[in-house]
Every structure is written in structure tokens, then in C-alpha cells.
Design an enzyme around this catalytic site. Sequence first.
Site, mmCIF file in Angstrom:
data_model
loop_
_atom_site.group_PDB
_atom_site.id
_atom_site.type_symbol
_atom_site.label_atom_id
_atom_site.label_comp_id
_atom_site.label_asym_id
_atom_site.label_seq_id
_atom_site.Cartn_x
_atom_site.Cartn_y
_atom_site.Cartn_z
ATOM 1 N N VAL A 275 0.810 -1.219 0.000
ATOM 2 C CA VAL A 275 0.000 0.000 0.000
ATOM 3 C C VAL A 275 0.845 1.271 0.000
ATOM 4 O O VAL A 275 0.303 2.371 -0.171
ATOM 5 C CB VAL A 275 -0.981 0.049 1.189
ATOM 6 C CG1 VAL A 275 -2.040 -1.024 1.050
ATOM 7 C CG2 VAL A 275 -0.262 -0.027 2.519
ATOM 8 N N SER B 135 -8.201 3.583 14.767
ATOM 9 C CA SER B 135 -8.074 2.787 15.992
ATOM 10 C C SER B 135 -8.495 3.639 17.176
ATOM 11 O O SER B 135 -8.411 4.877 17.125
ATOM 12 C CB SER B 135 -6.616 2.333 16.183
ATOM 13 O OG SER B 135 -6.417 1.759 17.470
ATOM 14 N N TYR C 252 2.407 4.170 16.438
ATOM 15 C CA TYR C 252 1.100 3.643 16.045
ATOM 16 C C TYR C 252 0.009 4.671 16.313
ATOM 17 O O TYR C 252 -0.834 4.946 15.454
ATOM 18 C CB TYR C 252 0.826 2.343 16.794
ATOM 19 C CG TYR C 252 -0.459 1.666 16.375
ATOM 20 C CD1 TYR C 252 -0.518 0.931 15.194
ATOM 21 C CD2 TYR C 252 -1.609 1.759 17.144
ATOM 22 C CE1 TYR C 252 -1.692 0.308 14.790
ATOM 23 C CE2 TYR C 252 -2.789 1.134 16.756
ATOM 24 C CZ TYR C 252 -2.826 0.417 15.581
ATOM 25 O OH TYR C 252 -3.997 -0.200 15.187
ATOM 26 N N ALA D 46 0.232 7.908 16.652
ATOM 27 C CA ALA D 46 0.362 9.063 15.762
ATOM 28 C C ALA D 46 -0.168 8.749 14.375
ATOM 29 O O ALA D 46 -0.863 9.571 13.751
ATOM 30 C CB ALA D 46 1.825 9.498 15.691
ATOM 31 N N LYS E 20 -2.445 6.500 13.507
ATOM 32 C CA LYS E 20 -3.897 6.329 13.501
ATOM 33 C C LYS E 20 -4.630 7.636 13.809
ATOM 34 O O LYS E 20 -5.725 7.879 13.289
ATOM 35 C CB LYS E 20 -4.295 5.238 14.501
ATOM 36 C CG LYS E 20 -3.852 3.842 14.081
ATOM 37 C CD LYS E 20 -4.455 3.416 12.751
ATOM 38 C CE LYS E 20 -4.185 1.950 12.429
ATOM 39 N NZ LYS E 20 -4.831 1.519 11.179
#
Length: 260
Positions: A61, A139, A152, A154, A156
Amino acid sequence: MSRLENRIALITGAASGIGLACARRYADEGATVIGVDLQPAADWHRQVAGNRGSALHQVDVTDGAALKRIADDTADRFGAIDILITAAGVGDGGPVNMVDEAVWDRVVDINLKGTFLAIKAVIEQMMSQRSGSIITVASVEGINGTEGGSAYNASKGGVVLLSKNVAIDYGRLGIRCNAICPGFIETPLLEDVMASMPDFRADIGKQIKLGRFGKPEEIAGAALFLASDDASYMTGQTLVVDGGYTAGHSHGIVELLGLV
């Protein structure tokens, strides 16, 4: 009639976890699903029933050109892209002083930049057709901080605000964008995290008001709602699906009152 009859959905992270659950549910509801995942999945077509042209592409991605080719091919073949779900993601991090720059870059590139690139790949097609539902998977850690969650959280949190901006920028063209914030869901990603921290699972479980971790299918149900006509007046929103984890703190009082 099925709720997504004849609609075309592009789903990143479609080979496992939440992405796979969404692919299954969308196909069951009549959609043609074009999946994207870095990992192969030999039995994907068996799991995603009712194919009618559904396919899984092995793509990173963070490769914007590859995502654009898939989106363009999908639009050329089917005439539209009605739905995008950005479920591809990784978990990693730690306190800032313990996070290597390469780890930070990987997490942000996949979780946040990958979301941006997927939206960028489909947005011109949605603009031309003046319709579309974009559903980002953020999240609960993108709306509340968590110990050791710097990279993580930051990434999300960025997904949540990016989703709001997309809703603002493209709403008048008939394009909706909403973020889902899952709580702690039984996925391969969660299993990898919990394997190294068994006490963490028990502690988190105490804060989930429904008393259990979630299932990918429960996130897929929320994603079905957001893609359907039932959510036609809903955009720029953050839908938290977390078993009550973020509702507030628990301190054992309900146990004292006999409410368990």
C-alpha cells in the site's frame, strides 16, 4: 435485495483480519470486491463468496503507482468504484526514545501514507461519478493515547483527521468519508502484539465494558453500515467500535455492587 448489490468495493489489507472480514461481508451483501494485500492468500476466493469478478492483488500500500493502476483497472472494468476501505496496517512502536527512525517510518508509511495513497488512487474516479463511500480503519489508539504507542497512535490519529479532511473537501461531490476506530479485535496483528505481553491482554480485558475482545466480523458490520444507503447522511465521523473500552475507567466498583 442485498445492501450492496452491484457495488464495487476496493479493500486494502483484504487478506486477513478486519480487511478479510469486510471482504467476506461485502461479497455476501452483493458487492464485487477487489482486494489489495502485501501477503498472498491462496484460499481468498473461496472465503470471499459470490465472486462476480472479485480478485485479490498482491501489492504494497506504500506503492502509490500500483494502487492507482489497480483503481484505474477496476474503474475501466466495472465502470465505477463505489466503496474504499483502508484496512491495511501494522503495529509497532514504543516510547519515543526507544523508537528507531526506521520503525517510525514503516508504521507511518503503511498506516497513514498507505491510507492517503489508497484514497488518492480512487478519488478522481469517485469525483467523476459524483458518488462514493470511503471508510478508513483507524483505531481507539488514534483518539486516546496508550503507553508506548507513539508511532502507532500518531499514525492512527493522522488517519482520523485525514478522514475528516476528505469529508470536508469532497462532500459536495457526493463522496462520503468516515473513520472506524476499532478497539481490541482478535486479529493476527493483535495476536502478534499480545504474544510478547501476556499480562497486557488481561489488563486491557478489565477495561473492556462488554468483557471480551472484539471479532473482525463486528467491525465488518460497522463497515457495512457506513457503505450502505443507511449511512447516506453520515460523513466526517469517527465511529468507535470497542466494546466500551473508551467509555470511561473501571475501578472494580461494579464487582462490589454485584453487577457482574
